[in-house]
Design a protein around this motif. Structure first.
Motif, PDB file in Angstrom:
ATOM      1  N   ASP A   1      45.986  35.945  46.765  1.00  0.00           N
ATOM      2  CA  ASP A   1      45.096  35.552  47.868  1.00  0.00           C
ATOM      3  C   ASP A   1      43.930  36.580  47.703  1.00  0.00           C
ATOM      4  O   ASP A   1      42.779  36.244  48.242  1.00  0.00           O
ATOM      5  N   ILE A   2      44.177  38.004  47.300  1.00  0.00           N
ATOM      6  CA  ILE A   2      43.114  38.563  47.316  1.00  0.00           C
ATOM      7  C   ILE A   2      42.206  38.330  46.443  1.00  0.00           C
ATOM      8  O   ILE A   2      40.754  38.219  46.726  1.00  0.00           O
ATOM      9  N   ILE A   3      42.577  37.783  45.139  1.00  0.00           N
ATOM     10  CA  ILE A   3      41.709  37.455  44.353  1.00  0.00           C
ATOM     11  C   ILE A   3      40.906  36.085  44.793  1.00  0.00           C
ATOM     12  O   ILE A   3      39.794  35.960  44.558  1.00  0.00           O
ATOM     13  N   TYR A   4      41.709  35.213  45.487  1.00  0.00           N
ATOM     14  CA  TYR A   4      41.059  34.113  46.100  1.00  0.00           C
ATOM     15  C   TYR A   4      39.976  34.388  46.984  1.00  0.00           C
ATOM     16  O   TYR A   4      38.747  33.890  46.964  1.00  0.00           O
ATOM     17  N   ALA A   5      40.115  35.580  47.835  1.00  0.00           N
ATOM     18  CA  ALA A   5      39.114  36.125  48.807  1.00  0.00           C
ATOM     19  C   ALA A   5      38.133  36.435  48.282  1.00  0.00           C
ATOM     20  O   ALA A   5      37.027  36.828  48.995  1.00  0.00           O
ATOM     21  N   THR A   6      37.967  36.945  46.958  1.00  0.00           N
ATOM     22  CA  THR A   6      36.786  37.821  46.527  1.00  0.00           C
ATOM     23  C   THR A   6      35.590  36.616  46.477  1.00  0.00           C
ATOM     24  O   THR A   6      34.518  37.138  46.433  1.00  0.00           O
ATOM     25  N   GLN A   7      35.862  35.621  46.638  1.00  0.00           N
ATOM     26  CA  GLN A   7      34.560  34.354  46.604  1.00  0.00           C
ATOM     27  C   GLN A   7      34.025  34.446  47.859  1.00  0.00           C
ATOM     28  O   GLN A   7      32.718  34.015  47.815  1.00  0.00           O
TER      29      GLN A   7
ATOM     30  N   TYR B   1      32.757  41.951  36.552  1.00  0.00           N
ATOM     31  CA  TYR B   1      31.449  41.585  35.836  1.00  0.00           C
ATOM     32  C   TYR B   1      31.537  40.144  35.592  1.00  0.00           C
ATOM     33  O   TYR B   1      30.642  39.531  35.326  1.00  0.00           O
ATOM     34  N   ASP B   2      32.515  39.508  35.856  1.00  0.00           N
ATOM     35  CA  ASP B   2      32.793  37.882  35.511  1.00  0.00           C
ATOM     36  C   ASP B   2      33.901  37.424  36.236  1.00  0.00           C
ATOM     37  O   ASP B   2      35.094  37.500  35.902  1.00  0.00           O
ATOM     38  N   MET B   3      33.621  36.913  37.387  1.00  0.00           N
ATOM     39  CA  MET B   3      34.705  36.220  38.347  1.00  0.00           C
ATOM     40  C   MET B   3      34.468  34.470  38.252  1.00  0.00           C
ATOM     41  O   MET B   3      34.900  33.925  39.130  1.00  0.00           O
ATOM     42  N   SER B   4      33.916  34.158  37.117  1.00  0.00           N
ATOM     43  CA  SER B   4      33.826  32.531  36.903  1.00  0.00           C
ATOM     44  C   SER B   4      34.953  31.799  36.819  1.00  0.00           C
ATOM     45  O   SER B   4      35.223  30.711  37.333  1.00  0.00           O
TER      46      SER B   4
ATOM     47  N   PHE C   1      43.412  31.471  40.366  1.00  0.00           N
ATOM     48  CA  PHE C   1      43.936  31.103  41.684  1.00  0.00           C
ATOM     49  C   PHE C   1      45.034  29.683  41.522  1.00  0.00           C
ATOM     50  O   PHE C   1      46.216  29.994  41.826  1.00  0.00           O
ATOM     51  N   PHE C   2      44.229  28.724  41.085  1.00  0.00           N
ATOM     52  CA  PHE C   2      45.247  27.727  41.132  1.00  0.00           C
ATOM     53  C   PHE C   2      46.100  27.334  39.868  1.00  0.00           C
ATOM     54  O   PHE C   2      47.293  27.085  40.033  1.00  0.00           O
ATOM     55  N   THR C   3      45.654  27.360  38.586  1.00  0.00           N
ATOM     56  CA  THR C   3      46.400  26.880  37.397  1.00  0.00           C
ATOM     57  C   THR C   3      47.734  27.884  37.172  1.00  0.00           C
ATOM     58  O   THR C   3      48.758  27.792  37.032  1.00  0.00           O
ATOM     59  N   MET C   4      47.147  29.347  37.256  1.00  0.00           N
ATOM     60  CA  MET C   4      48.247  30.280  36.730  1.00  0.00           C
ATOM     61  C   MET C   4      49.304  30.288  37.879  1.00  0.00           C
ATOM     62  O   MET C   4      50.530  30.430  37.395  1.00  0.00           O
ATOM     63  N   ASN C   5      48.927  30.371  39.168  1.00  0.00           N
ATOM     64  CA  ASN C   5      50.079  30.632  40.126  1.00  0.00           C
ATOM     65  C   ASN C   5      50.897  29.205  40.242  1.00  0.00           C
ATOM     66  O   ASN C   5      51.975  29.566  40.638  1.00  0.00           O
ATOM     67  N   GLY C   6      50.262  28.208  40.254  1.00  0.00           N
ATOM     68  CA  GLY C   6      50.853  26.698  40.210  1.00  0.00           C
ATOM     69  C   GLY C   6      51.986  26.753  39.255  1.00  0.00           C
ATOM     70  O   GLY C   6      52.987  26.418  39.256  1.00  0.00           O
ATOM     71  N   THR C   7      51.333  27.330  37.854  1.00  0.00           N
ATOM     72  CA  THR C   7      52.318  27.250  36.770  1.00  0.00           C
ATOM     73  C   THR C   7      53.473  28.250  36.895  1.00  0.00           C
ATOM     74  O   THR C   7      54.628  28.076  36.551  1.00  0.00           O
ATOM     75  N   LEU C   8      53.110  29.464  37.503  1.00  0.00           N
ATOM     76  CA  LEU C   8      53.965  30.545  37.627  1.00  0.00           C
ATOM     77  C   LEU C   8      55.182  30.183  38.253  1.00  0.00           C
ATOM     78  O   LEU C   8      56.541  30.249  38.048  1.00  0.00           O
TER      79      LEU C   8
END
Length: 280
Positions: free
Chosen positions: A170-176, A247-250, A256-263
């Motif tokens: 969620d921290i990663i998501y909030a960086t947006q 330097y690259d949050m693209s 957020f979605f793919t990695m964590n849903g897979t995990l």
């Protein structure tokens, strides 16, 4: 209004708690009754929580360019319609709890409180990510309680592990929304500490989560198949953090979605295969 992939974060862990709790306490697979009502409880809880978040944050969402096209601020659905959906979702949760056991019923007020409370936390604390972690951590804990009617030490370890994993992503998501949150006076770890420190805090939470998954291997008396699943999960976490940087949050949405849903799916499947191989 509600993205199904968000439910995929929590539902596999709810099933993991259900199956693991049954084997840890009773040495059997969960019954069809437990499986169905656990699923209904999860659908109700996640639907209510996400809808509440959309209603409570509708004004904020309307100001934020990233979220302005969501259903409520875009005028695609009315607030009254969403409240009706919330009531129905909570009703599903209540019915499911009463179909399971007494402890599930007793914990309903706590679960509802956390689901409602989370949406307000960004207004006064940057620890909101951990509150979300607690909310999603209730998924495996709820599954365990649905199976056993009690909360053991392993169940609490699984709860803490999932909570830390959730807070990390969620921290990663909030960086947006870092700049928007600062402008609007909202609270988050990225808004409070900045981008680079936030990514390190996320990594720390995910490190603790990885340790938790490893500890479950020993405390729940699991075997090498579960361990293999944990190894895959750890590699997914490493990759999640490798594809983003200050330097690259693209690729934030991929992380957020793919990695964590897979995990969550991987850990659940390998847990199930481990128990099936050893216990049939």
């Amino acid at each position: 209004m509600i993205k199904f992939e968000h439910t995929l974060f929590a539902l596999p862990f709810a099933y993991m708690g259900l199956i693991l709790g049954n084997f840890y306490v009773e040495g059997t697979w969960p019954s069809f009754h437990e499986f169905i009502w656990t699923t209904v409880a999860m659908v109700g809880a996640r639907s209510a929580a996400m809808s509440l978040n959309r209603v409570i944050d509708r004004v904020i969402d309307g100001k934020n360019p990233r979220t302005a096209k969501r259903a409520i601020p875009a005028g695609l659905i009315s607030v009254a319609e969403v409240w009706l959906f919330i009531i129905v979702s909570f009703l599903l949760l209540f019915i499911a709890a009463f179909q399971l056991n007494l402890l599930a019923v007793k914990l309903l007020p706590l679960a509802v409180f956390v689901l409602v409370f989370y949406s307000y936390t960004k207004r006064f604390t940057w620890l909101s990510h951990l509150v979300l972690g607690v909310a999603l951590g209730f998924a495996p804990l709820g599954g365990w309680i649905a199976a056993t009617g009690r909360a053991d030490g392993v169940a609490l370890l699984l709860f803490a592990t999932v909570a830390l994993w959730t807070a990390g992503f969620d921290i990663i998501y909030a960086t947006q929304d870092l700049d928007f949150d600062r402008k609007e006076g909202l609270y988050s770890i990225p808004a409070r500490f900045g981008l680079l420190p936030s990514l390190w805090i996320s990594r720390f939470f995910h490190f603790l989560s990885a340790v938790g998954f490893i500890l479950i291997l020993f405390f729940a008396h699991l075997h090498w198949l579960y361990g293999l699943g944990v190894l895959v999960a750890i590699l997914l976490l490493i990759y999640e953090h490798a594809i983003i940087s200050p330097y690259d949050m693209s690729r934030t949405n991929t992380a957020f979605f793919t990695m964590n849903g897979t995990l969550s799916t991987v850990v659940f499947l390998f847990t199930t295969l481990d128990l099936w191989l050893w216990f049939g």
